[in-house]
Write a protein that holds these residues in place. Structure first.
Motif, short mmCIF file in Angstrom:
data_model
loop_
_atom_site.label_atom_id
_atom_site.label_comp_id
_atom_site.label_asym_id
_atom_site.label_seq_id
_atom_site.Cartn_x
_atom_site.Cartn_y
_atom_site.Cartn_z
N ILE A 14 0.84 -1.04 -0.01
CA ILE A 14 -0.15 -0.10 -0.09
C ILE A 14 0.79 1.24 -0.10
CG2 ILE A 14 -1.69 1.10 1.33
CD1 ILE A 14 -2.45 -1.51 2.67
N ASP A 15 0.79 1.89 -0.93
CA ASP A 15 1.59 3.17 -1.19
C ASP A 15 0.87 4.46 -0.22
OD1 ASP A 15 3.52 2.24 -2.90
OD2 ASP A 15 2.18 2.65 -4.54
N GLY A 16 1.51 5.32 0.40
CA GLY A 16 1.03 6.39 1.00
C GLY A 16 0.70 6.36 2.46
N LEU A 17 0.75 5.32 3.05
CA LEU A 17 0.19 5.07 4.39
C LEU A 17 1.01 6.30 5.31
CD1 LEU A 17 0.35 0.95 5.00
CD2 LEU A 17 -1.57 2.74 4.79
N PRO A 18 0.18 6.65 6.13
CA PRO A 18 0.77 7.78 7.08
C PRO A 18 1.87 7.25 7.99
CG PRO A 18 -1.54 7.91 6.90
CD PRO A 18 -1.28 6.77 6.38
N GLU A 19 2.81 7.93 8.36
CA GLU A 19 4.02 7.60 9.21
C GLU A 19 3.33 7.49 10.62
OE1 GLU A 19 7.51 9.30 8.68
OE2 GLU A 19 7.18 9.40 6.32
N GLY A 20 4.02 7.17 11.49
CA GLY A 20 3.73 7.17 12.89
C GLY A 20 2.89 6.14 13.44
N LEU A 21 2.39 5.19 12.69
CA LEU A 21 1.49 4.15 12.90
C LEU A 21 2.33 2.87 12.62
CD1 LEU A 21 -1.70 5.37 11.58
CD2 LEU A 21 -1.33 5.46 13.95
N ASP A 22 2.07 1.82 13.45
CA ASP A 22 2.61 0.34 13.18
C ASP A 22 1.34 -0.34 12.40
OD1 ASP A 22 5.04 1.00 14.72
OD2 ASP A 22 3.97 0.36 16.66
N TYR A 23 1.79 -0.60 11.29
CA TYR A 23 0.93 -1.58 10.60
C TYR A 23 1.03 -2.91 10.60
CZ TYR A 23 -0.24 3.07 8.58
OH TYR A 23 -0.73 4.58 8.50
N ARG A 24 0.20 -3.63 10.68
CA ARG A 24 0.16 -4.98 10.86
C ARG A 24 -0.65 -5.61 9.85
NH1 ARG A 24 4.21 -5.41 14.86
NH2 ARG A 24 3.52 -3.88 16.32
#
Length: 46
Positions: A14-24
């Motif tokens: 996925i392109d463009g996910l916001p920074e500062g979160l942990d994606y699982r």
């Protein structure tokens, strides 16, 4: 506490996910990708 976001597809796809979160990535299998108590948002598959 972390800000986990569980996604139905791998986050590196996925392109463009916001920074500062942990994606699982979680595909609904029995084994969770992390502690469910830390999940702030779950994106359900369509």
């Amino acid at each position: 506490m972390t800000a986990d976001v569980w996604l139905p597809i791998p986050p590196d796809e996925i392109d463009g996910l916001p920074e500062g979160l942990d994606y699982r990535f979680w595909n609904g299998e029995e084994t969770f990708p992390a502690d469910p108590a830390d999940c702030a948002f779950y994106v359900v598959p369509t």
